[in-house]
Design a protein around this motif. Structure first.
Motif, short mmCIF file in Angstrom:
data_model
loop_
_atom_site.label_atom_id
_atom_site.label_comp_id
_atom_site.label_asym_id
_atom_site.label_seq_id
_atom_site.Cartn_x
_atom_site.Cartn_y
_atom_site.Cartn_z
N VAL A 161 -0.01 -25.11 13.12
CA VAL A 161 -0.90 -26.29 12.93
C VAL A 161 -1.67 -26.19 11.67
O VAL A 161 -2.95 -26.07 11.03
CB VAL A 161 -1.87 -25.93 13.84
N ARG A 162 -1.10 -27.53 10.54
CA ARG A 162 -1.59 -27.12 9.44
C ARG A 162 -2.90 -27.92 9.06
O ARG A 162 -3.71 -27.61 8.73
CB ARG A 162 -0.64 -28.59 8.72
N ASP A 163 -3.23 -29.12 9.60
CA ASP A 163 -4.95 -29.04 9.93
C ASP A 163 -6.36 -27.64 10.61
O ASP A 163 -6.92 -27.41 9.92
CB ASP A 163 -5.63 -30.31 10.90
N ASN A 168 -9.50 -22.95 8.95
CA ASN A 168 -9.72 -22.06 8.50
C ASN A 168 -9.64 -22.07 7.49
O ASN A 168 -10.31 -20.47 7.26
CB ASN A 168 -8.65 -21.32 9.37
N ILE A 169 -9.04 -21.94 6.48
CA ILE A 169 -9.14 -21.16 4.69
C ILE A 169 -9.91 -21.66 4.33
O ILE A 169 -11.17 -20.84 3.46
CB ILE A 169 -7.89 -21.49 4.67
N ILE A 170 -10.34 -23.20 3.94
CA ILE A 170 -11.57 -23.90 4.01
C ILE A 170 -13.15 -22.94 4.37
O ILE A 170 -14.43 -22.32 3.54
CB ILE A 170 -11.44 -25.39 3.96
N LYS A 171 -13.15 -22.62 5.61
CA LYS A 171 -14.10 -21.79 5.97
C LYS A 171 -14.29 -20.58 5.51
O LYS A 171 -15.15 -20.26 5.14
CB LYS A 171 -13.64 -21.96 7.37
N LEU A 172 -13.19 -19.92 5.50
CA LEU A 172 -13.27 -18.67 4.36
C LEU A 172 -13.42 -19.09 2.70
O LEU A 172 -14.06 -18.27 2.36
CB LEU A 172 -11.95 -18.47 4.56
N GLN A 196 -3.11 -26.17 -1.69
CA GLN A 196 -3.49 -27.44 -1.97
C GLN A 196 -3.69 -28.94 -0.37
O GLN A 196 -3.25 -28.51 0.45
CB GLN A 196 -2.09 -28.53 -2.57
N CYS A 197 -5.09 -28.93 -0.56
CA CYS A 197 -4.71 -30.21 0.98
C CYS A 197 -6.36 -31.07 -0.05
O CYS A 197 -6.78 -31.13 -0.51
CB CYS A 197 -5.62 -28.72 1.65
#
Length: 249
Positions: A161-163, A168-172, A196-197
């Motif tokens: 699920v892309r979002d 989750n990676i932004i939280k890391l 990329q987001c």
């Protein structure tokens, strides 16, 4: 001799296809992964140079360009397994002491998975970096010493699920940033991986509050079909205004 050997191997690898690539036992995704591995020159080069995986060359490229690792530096590698970034850091900061003419650095590596020992690195395996108790162990080990570089190759387990994966990676990334703010000395560097987001610019701006120079980096060894990028913050300004840091801390 090593370069000639690599060149020969890479040409050979481009021509090799798995014999049973169309086996019914393999999924399409595993077929694609196997084909890509066999045609990837960095995979073979990692074997020749005894790196645990191809990701070593991402850090090598970034450091060759931006000079963030120096002999004598203290480095923390977050999400280190299987240890290829740790291997690079050990050599670059001389934490294995092989060059007795240069200052000897320190490399601490941690991951939720177990990490096979690396000479010159202190390993914290089976430790979740995002848990406060894990970070406290690092603080205790350093005993008041501040670090020169925090590097993070952390990524969440993909859900498809892309979002959610992006969240989750932004939280890391923010976990690594908050930690770096507390443990870094002035002029330190922070390197984090993300994709990329839409949230990239927000993270970039937040890092720019604490680092004089923030740059998006995509090494050549990062596959062109991947959205993977790295955000590098250099010249940590220090924490002077407690009010401005309250959002992140």
């Amino acid at each position: 001799m090593l370069l000639r050997q690599f060149s020969t191997c890479s040409k050979t690898m481009r021509k090799v296809l798995p014999v049973d690539l169309k086996s019914k036992t393999k999924t399409i995704s595993s077929q694609h992964w196997l084909s890509r591995q066999l045609s990837d020159p960095y995979v073979e080069k990692a074997k020749l140079l005894n790196y645990r995986c191809r990701s070593a060359f991402k850090l090598i490229e970034i450091d060759d360009r931006f000079k963030i690792l120096h002999p004598g530096d203290i480095v923390i590698d977050c999400g280190a397994s299987p240890g290829s970034w740790t291997q690079v850091a050990v050599k670059r900061v001389n934490s294995d002491g092989l060059n007795n003419k240069l200052p000897r650095g320190t490399v601490l590596a941690l991951d939720k998975q177990q990490i096979y020992p690396i000479k010159g690195a202190t390993i914290f395996g089976n430790m979740d970096f995002t848990v406060p108790e894990s970070q406290k162990k690092l603080f205790d080990y350093l005993n008041g010493e501040k670090v020169h570089v925090v590097i993070s190759d952390m990524a969440p387990n993909a859900t498809g699920v892309r979002d959610l994966d992006t969240e989750n990676i932004i939280k890391l990334c923010y976990a690594a940033l908050r930690f770096a703010l507390q443990i870094s000395r002035n002029n330190a560097s922070l390197l984090v991986k993300l994709w990329q987001c839409g949230e990239l610019k927000i993270l970039e701006n937040d890092m720019a509050r604490y680092y004089s120079n923030v740059k998006v980096v995509k090494p050549n060894s990062s596959r062109s079909d991947s959205t993977e990028i790295f955000l590098l913050g250099r010249n940590f300004k220090g924490l002077k205004d407690s009010l401005s840091t309250s959002v992140l801390l």
